[in-house]
Design an enzyme around this catalytic site. Structure first.
Site, PDB file in Angstrom:
ATOM      1  N   GLY A  77      17.258   0.444  14.388  1.00 43.11           N
ATOM      2  CA  GLY A  77      17.280  -0.808  15.141  1.00 43.11           C
ATOM      3  C   GLY A  77      17.028  -0.504  16.598  1.00 43.11           C
ATOM      4  N   GLN A  82      16.913  -1.866  25.591  1.00 49.71           N
ATOM      5  CA  GLN A  82      16.812  -0.412  25.394  1.00 49.71           C
ATOM      6  C   GLN A  82      15.429   0.128  25.734  1.00 49.71           C
ATOM      7  OE1 GLN A  82      18.644  -0.459  21.234  1.00 49.71           O
ATOM      8  NE2 GLN A  82      19.374   1.477  22.077  1.00 49.71           N
ATOM      9  N   CYS A 126      23.599   5.548  18.842  1.00 47.64           N
ATOM     10  CA  CYS A 126      22.802   4.607  19.630  1.00 47.64           C
ATOM     11  C   CYS A 126      21.704   5.392  20.323  1.00 47.64           C
ATOM     12  CB  CYS A 126      23.690   3.911  20.660  1.00 47.64           C
ATOM     13  SG  CYS A 126      22.790   2.770  21.721  1.00 47.64           S
ATOM     14  N   LEU A 127      20.471   4.907  20.229  1.00 46.96           N
ATOM     15  CA  LEU A 127      19.358   5.641  20.841  1.00 46.96           C
ATOM     16  C   LEU A 127      19.527   5.773  22.351  1.00 46.96           C
ATOM     17  CD1 LEU A 127      16.258   4.281  18.882  1.00 46.96           C
ATOM     18  CD2 LEU A 127      17.533   6.394  18.513  1.00 46.96           C
ATOM     19  N   HIS A 168      25.288  -4.535  16.134  1.00 51.37           N
ATOM     20  CA  HIS A 168      25.088  -3.518  17.175  1.00 51.37           C
ATOM     21  C   HIS A 168      23.988  -3.955  18.151  1.00 51.37           C
ATOM     22  CE1 HIS A 168      24.681   0.912  18.381  1.00 51.37           C
ATOM     23  NE2 HIS A 168      23.618   0.349  18.932  1.00 51.37           N
ATOM     24  N   GLU A 169      22.857  -4.395  17.594  1.00 51.56           N
ATOM     25  CA  GLU A 169      21.726  -4.798  18.449  1.00 51.56           C
ATOM     26  C   GLU A 169      22.050  -6.079  19.219  1.00 51.56           C
ATOM     27  OE1 GLU A 169      19.715  -2.626  18.859  1.00 51.56           O
ATOM     28  OE2 GLU A 169      19.942  -1.459  17.023  1.00 51.56           O
ATOM     29  N   HIS A 172      23.775  -5.343  22.268  1.00 49.32           N
ATOM     30  CA  HIS A 172      22.886  -4.852  23.331  1.00 49.32           C
ATOM     31  C   HIS A 172      22.339  -6.000  24.174  1.00 49.32           C
ATOM     32  CE1 HIS A 172      22.415  -0.533  23.045  1.00 49.32           C
ATOM     33  NE2 HIS A 172      22.173  -0.572  21.748  1.00 49.32           N
TER      34      HIS A 172
HETATM   35 ZN    ZN Z   1      22.304   0.996  20.443  1.00 54.50          ZN
END
Ligand code: ZN
Length: 208
Positions: A77, A82, A126-127, A168-169, A172
């Site tokens: 995701g 991000q 998380c990226l 999660h997204e 963000h």
């Molecule tokens: Zn993340």
């Protein structure tokens, strides 16, 4: 690596909050070629993002670029902030072995609601927080109303990994990272990792 986000302010569909006292200005659309992965503590990750509405070709190009960056970094995701884009948009594919199938999902101006009260704890990465994994409690199943890639509204009910990824997204796009969703003990345990990420970010931004 899982890059997974709750928008509970709306009453109706994703864009149907006509009586809000101070409507957010619409998101701007950057050049897709300028998008790159952003890491903690980049300030864009802490912003509440702006609604996009039905995407035009430039926004669709940004969304396609988000998928590319997500696959490149082995995420399931990725949210617009991000990649430095302040917009209420995220993409997901929880079946990364099938990168070009129906498993690809686009959520624009989503409204995410829990379906039942059942909650589960699972590990998330998380990226934007490389090297950090945290146990995060989430609702097991959610209902999402959003616009898709073509700008058409849709509704989705899902559970398990996709539901976790969506929460999660969705966090963000409200400027919330997993570090805000965990116990004090867990936060203490990752303090040095966060310090390291901050020093890397300072270097990358030419601040040291
Ligand atoms: Zn993340």
């Amino acid at each position: 690596m899982i890059s997974f986000n709750l928008d509970l302010d709306g009453q109706g569909g994703p864009l149907t909050t006509p009586n809000r006292s101070s409507p957010d200005p619409a998101a701007e659309v950057p050049d897709a070629g300028d998008l790159r992965l952003r890491y903690y503590p980049d300030p864009v990750l802490a912003q509440r993002c702006r609604p996009l509405g039905a995407p035009g070709p430039a926004a669709q190009a940004c969304i396609q670029r988000m998928f590319e960056l997500m696959y490149e970094h082995q995420g399931i995701g990725l949210a617009a902030p991000q990649v430095g884009w302040n917009a209420r948009v995220f993409v997901a594919n929880v079946d990364p072995d099938e990168p070009t199938t129906d498993a690809e999902r686009v959520f624009i101006d989503p409204q995410v609601d829990p379906i039942a009260d059942l909650r589960e704890v699972a590990e998330e990465g998380c990226l934007s927080l490389p090297g950090i994994r945290l146990d995060v409690e989430r609702t097991r199943s959610v209902r999402v109303r959003a616009l898709g890639f073509d700008g058409e509204p849709f509704e989705l009910e899902t559970d398990d990994l996709l539901a976790r990824c969506i929460q999660h997204e969705n966090d963000h796009i409200d400027g919330i990272l997993i570090t805000a969703r965990v116990s004090t003990l867990q936060r203490i345990a990752i303090r040095s990792d966060l310090r390291e990420l901050k020093s890397q970010w300072d270097k990358q931004e030419g601040r040291t």
